[in-house]
Design a protein around this motif. Structure first.
Motif, mmCIF file in Angstrom:
data_model
loop_
_atom_site.group_PDB
_atom_site.id
_atom_site.type_symbol
_atom_site.label_atom_id
_atom_site.label_comp_id
_atom_site.label_asym_id
_atom_site.label_seq_id
_atom_site.Cartn_x
_atom_site.Cartn_y
_atom_site.Cartn_z
ATOM 1 N N VAL A 58 0.840 -1.212 0.000
ATOM 2 C CA VAL A 58 0.000 0.000 0.000
ATOM 3 C C VAL A 58 0.870 1.256 0.000
ATOM 4 O O VAL A 58 0.607 2.228 -0.719
ATOM 5 N N PHE A 68 1.889 10.072 -10.074
ATOM 6 C CA PHE A 68 0.796 10.083 -11.058
ATOM 7 C C PHE A 68 0.126 11.458 -11.013
ATOM 8 O O PHE A 68 -0.096 12.110 -12.035
ATOM 9 N N ARG A 69 -0.148 11.908 -9.811
ATOM 10 C CA ARG A 69 -0.784 13.221 -9.617
ATOM 11 C C ARG A 69 0.075 14.333 -10.210
ATOM 12 O O ARG A 69 -0.420 15.262 -10.831
ATOM 13 N N LEU A 79 -0.722 1.447 -14.487
ATOM 14 C CA LEU A 79 -1.393 0.165 -14.690
ATOM 15 C C LEU A 79 -0.428 -0.984 -14.385
ATOM 16 O O LEU A 79 -0.799 -1.979 -13.741
ATOM 17 N N LYS A 86 -1.219 -6.131 -7.461
ATOM 18 C CA LYS A 86 -2.191 -7.235 -7.436
ATOM 19 C C LYS A 86 -1.475 -8.578 -7.324
ATOM 20 O O LYS A 86 -1.978 -9.507 -6.672
ATOM 21 N N ASP A 115 -16.121 3.937 -12.931
ATOM 22 C CA ASP A 115 -14.867 3.848 -12.168
ATOM 23 C C ASP A 115 -14.293 2.434 -12.251
ATOM 24 O O ASP A 115 -14.994 1.462 -11.957
ATOM 25 N N HIS A 117 -11.206 1.612 -10.810
ATOM 26 C CA HIS A 117 -10.215 1.370 -9.754
ATOM 27 C C HIS A 117 -10.721 0.230 -8.867
ATOM 28 O O HIS A 117 -11.840 0.297 -8.361
ATOM 29 N N ILE A 119 -8.258 -1.772 -6.633
ATOM 30 C CA ILE A 119 -7.284 -2.289 -5.665
ATOM 31 C C ILE A 119 -7.800 -2.115 -4.233
ATOM 32 O O ILE A 119 -7.755 -3.040 -3.427
HETATM 33 CO CO1 B1M Z 1 -6.387 6.453 -11.190
HETATM 34 N N1 B1M Z 1 -6.692 8.155 -10.328
HETATM 35 N N2 B1M Z 1 -7.158 7.128 -12.834
HETATM 36 N N3 B1M Z 1 -5.752 4.800 -11.977
HETATM 37 N N4 B1M Z 1 -5.323 6.172 -9.641
HETATM 38 C C1 B1M Z 1 -6.374 8.242 -8.899
HETATM 39 C C2 B1M Z 1 -7.587 7.844 -8.066
HETATM 40 C C3 B1M Z 1 -5.975 9.780 -8.753
HETATM 41 C C4 B1M Z 1 -6.220 10.335 -7.335
HETATM 42 C C5 B1M Z 1 -4.530 9.956 -9.203
HETATM 43 C C6 B1M Z 1 -4.056 11.374 -9.091
HETATM 44 O O1 B1M Z 1 -4.305 12.175 -9.932
HETATM 45 N N5 B1M Z 1 -3.372 11.670 -8.032
HETATM 46 C C7 B1M Z 1 -6.888 10.445 -9.847
HETATM 47 C C8 B1M Z 1 -8.269 10.897 -9.373
HETATM 48 C C9 B1M Z 1 -8.383 12.394 -9.251
HETATM 49 C C10 B1M Z 1 -9.738 12.805 -8.842
HETATM 50 O O2 B1M Z 1 -10.739 12.213 -9.063
HETATM 51 N N6 B1M Z 1 -9.755 13.933 -8.199
HETATM 52 C C11 B1M Z 1 -6.955 9.341 -10.879
HETATM 53 C C12 B1M Z 1 -7.296 9.531 -12.241
HETATM 54 C C13 B1M Z 1 -7.476 10.968 -12.669
HETATM 55 C C14 B1M Z 1 -7.445 8.464 -13.148
HETATM 56 C C15 B1M Z 1 -7.862 8.554 -14.616
HETATM 57 C C16 B1M Z 1 -8.994 9.517 -14.952
HETATM 58 C C17 B1M Z 1 -6.568 8.865 -15.414
HETATM 59 C C18 B1M Z 1 -6.763 9.054 -16.892
HETATM 60 O O3 B1M Z 1 -7.280 8.202 -17.571
HETATM 61 N N7 B1M Z 1 -6.339 10.177 -17.354
HETATM 62 C C19 B1M Z 1 -8.267 7.086 -14.925
HETATM 63 C C20 B1M Z 1 -9.740 6.831 -14.600
HETATM 64 C C21 B1M Z 1 -10.201 5.448 -15.023
HETATM 65 C C22 B1M Z 1 -11.613 5.176 -14.532
HETATM 66 O O4 B1M Z 1 -11.778 4.703 -13.421
HETATM 67 N N8 B1M Z 1 -12.599 5.478 -15.328
HETATM 68 C C23 B1M Z 1 -7.398 6.353 -13.932
HETATM 69 C C24 B1M Z 1 -6.893 5.077 -14.152
HETATM 70 C C25 B1M Z 1 -6.084 4.399 -13.266
HETATM 71 C C26 B1M Z 1 -5.397 3.062 -13.581
HETATM 72 C C27 B1M Z 1 -6.247 2.134 -14.449
HETATM 73 C C28 B1M Z 1 -4.098 3.347 -14.300
HETATM 74 C C29 B1M Z 1 -5.071 2.521 -12.141
HETATM 75 C C30 B1M Z 1 -6.159 1.634 -11.548
HETATM 76 C C31 B1M Z 1 -5.829 0.174 -11.615
HETATM 77 C C32 B1M Z 1 -6.759 -0.637 -10.756
HETATM 78 O O5 B1M Z 1 -7.325 -0.203 -9.785
HETATM 79 N N9 B1M Z 1 -6.894 -1.871 -11.173
HETATM 80 C C33 B1M Z 1 -5.056 3.832 -11.349
HETATM 81 C C34 B1M Z 1 -4.449 3.954 -10.059
HETATM 82 C C35 B1M Z 1 -3.675 2.750 -9.562
HETATM 83 C C36 B1M Z 1 -4.565 5.129 -9.283
HETATM 84 C C37 B1M Z 1 -3.844 5.485 -7.959
HETATM 85 C C38 B1M Z 1 -2.407 5.829 -8.326
HETATM 86 C C39 B1M Z 1 -3.828 4.449 -6.872
HETATM 87 C C40 B1M Z 1 -5.185 3.902 -6.450
HETATM 88 C C41 B1M Z 1 -4.957 2.702 -5.571
HETATM 89 O O6 B1M Z 1 -5.079 1.573 -6.017
HETATM 90 N N10 B1M Z 1 -4.517 2.952 -4.328
HETATM 91 C C42 B1M Z 1 -4.698 6.735 -7.476
HETATM 92 C C43 B1M Z 1 -3.918 7.711 -6.616
HETATM 93 C C44 B1M Z 1 -4.428 7.775 -5.202
HETATM 94 O O7 B1M Z 1 -5.417 7.182 -4.814
HETATM 95 N N11 B1M Z 1 -3.743 8.552 -4.416
HETATM 96 C C45 B1M Z 1 -5.380 7.156 -8.717
HETATM 97 C C46 B1M Z 1 -4.192 1.903 -3.360
HETATM 98 C C47 B1M Z 1 -5.448 1.442 -2.646
HETATM 99 C C48 B1M Z 1 -5.093 0.422 -1.582
HETATM 100 O O8 B1M Z 1 -6.019 2.580 -2.020
HETATM 101 O O9 B1M Z 1 -8.042 2.578 -3.550
HETATM 102 O O10 B1M Z 1 -7.655 4.469 -1.891
HETATM 103 P P1 B1M Z 1 -7.528 3.037 -2.236
HETATM 104 O O11 B1M Z 1 -8.331 2.181 -1.149
HETATM 105 C C49 B1M Z 1 -8.158 2.441 0.212
HETATM 106 C C50 B1M Z 1 -9.201 3.384 0.817
HETATM 107 O O12 B1M Z 1 -9.632 4.376 -0.072
HETATM 108 C C51 B1M Z 1 -10.270 2.464 1.311
HETATM 109 O O13 B1M Z 1 -9.557 1.280 1.690
HETATM 110 C C52 B1M Z 1 -8.347 1.142 0.935
HETATM 111 C C53 B1M Z 1 -7.140 0.980 1.869
HETATM 112 O O14 B1M Z 1 -7.286 0.104 2.854
HETATM 113 N N12 B1M Z 1 -11.365 2.048 0.451
HETATM 114 C C54 B1M Z 1 -12.513 1.573 1.018
HETATM 115 C C55 B1M Z 1 -11.497 1.977 -0.878
HETATM 116 N N13 B1M Z 1 -12.687 1.484 -1.204
HETATM 117 C C56 B1M Z 1 -13.339 1.223 -0.063
HETATM 118 C C57 B1M Z 1 -14.618 0.705 0.173
HETATM 119 C C58 B1M Z 1 -15.033 0.559 1.503
HETATM 120 C C59 B1M Z 1 -14.191 0.918 2.567
HETATM 121 C C60 B1M Z 1 -12.924 1.430 2.335
HETATM 122 O O15 B1M Z 1 -16.224 0.078 1.856
HETATM 123 C C61 B1M Z 1 -17.099 -0.401 0.876
#
Ligand code: B1M
Length: 235
Positions: A58, A68-69, A79, A86, A115, A117, A119
């Protein structure tokens, strides 16, 4: 970041801290095999699966998120990093599910429409299974119809929704409002999570609980079940 030096690197020669830092680099570089090897080495050294998950994987993904941001990394690289993460999670999943926790309750979980995402959602599923919950994971990009279908089929205690984009998080309200319209809202505890969410948003859309991470999700789910049992006894 890959160069001749890192190709020759033997991960086993590194101490724990060096290895964890190397895993952050390998995750960043999308080197799934190396991330898997690092995960296995930490487990062999007696690390708890949850510690490997949070401190190596994580945290590695958090670093990827920053670059990325800031426009240093782009979608294809992220990806690959996600796929490496994963691969490491796949090793940990059975270990986290193997806790022998007694059966608790049932949850349907999915990432909302628009959406992809997954992971964080997968991590929540893994931890919930480890705590004894039956988890029905309906995947990513779910329109409201998918949630309704899964709820009807599986009759869970909890509906979990995940969203990682500010543009997709409002869709959670669409699902909750539809449940209300159909008179189903009170049949399920609605739990929401994802990086851009917070407590206030969760209240505004009418969810029951916001969970900032997977560990909080597990604690919350246990609380929900305890309350449900108490209500059943009182009723
Ligand atoms: Co995306 N992405 N992404 N991305 N991506 C973010 C979310 C982003 C914050 C990156 C950034 O700019 N800093 C940004 C969003 C900005 C915003 O909305 N304000 C972003 C963007 C912009 C995009 C695209 C639009 C990029 C583009 O195409 N130009 C695009 C959108 C695609 C779409 O969904 N339609 C996109 C694509 C992708 C990838 C495909 C490349 C990949 C996803 C791969 C995948 O998931 N299979 C990806 C990734 C990996 C990320 C970041 C880098 C990492 C997310 C992650 O997996 N974190 C992310 C940056 C960030 O989040 N800081 C980003 C690790 C994971 C363990 O944490 O998912 O937060 P997280 O889950 C946490 C908690 O949130 C919580 O528990 C987990 C931890 O224990 N949680 C829950 C989550 N769900 C829960 C549900 C619950 C309870 C807790 O109960 C039901």
């Amino acid at each position: 970041m890959t160069d001749d030096a890192s190709e020759d690197l033997n991960l086993r020669d590194l101490d724990d801290q060096e290895l964890v830092e190397q895993m952050w680099d390998d995750l960043y570089d999308g080197l799934a095999e190396e991330v898997v090897e690092g995960t296995n080495i930490l487990l062999e050294r007696g690390w708890e699966p949850y510690k490997v998950l949070t401190e190596a994987l994580v945290e590695g993904m958090r670093i990827v998120g920053i670059d990325f941001r800031d426009g240093i990394l782009f979608v294809p690289e992220v990806l690959m990093a996600a796929n490496s993460m994963k691969a490491g999670m796949a090793i940990l999943r059975p270990l986290l599910a193997e806790t022998g926790a007694p059966p608790q309750g049932k949850m349907v979980i999915g990432t909302v429409k628009g959406d992809i995402h997954d992971i964080g959602k997968n991590l929540v599923s893994m931890m919930m299974e480890g705590a004894g919950f039956e988890v029905i994971d309906i995947g990513i990009n779910n329109p409201v119809e998918n949630y309704l279908e899964a709820l009807e089929e599986h009759q869970p205690d909890i509906l979990g929704m995940s969203a990682l984009l500010t543009t997709t998080m409002p869709y959670m309200k669409v699902v909750i409002d539809t449940l209300k319209e159909k008179g189903l809202r009170d049949s399920y505890a609605v739990v929401v999570g994802g990086a851009p969410l917070n407590e206030e948003f969760s209240r505004e859309i009418g969810a029951d609980y916001y969970c900032r991470d997977a560990a909080v999700a597990v604690e919350t789910a246990k609380e929900i079940m305890a309350r449900k049992h108490n209500q059943a006894l009182a009723g």
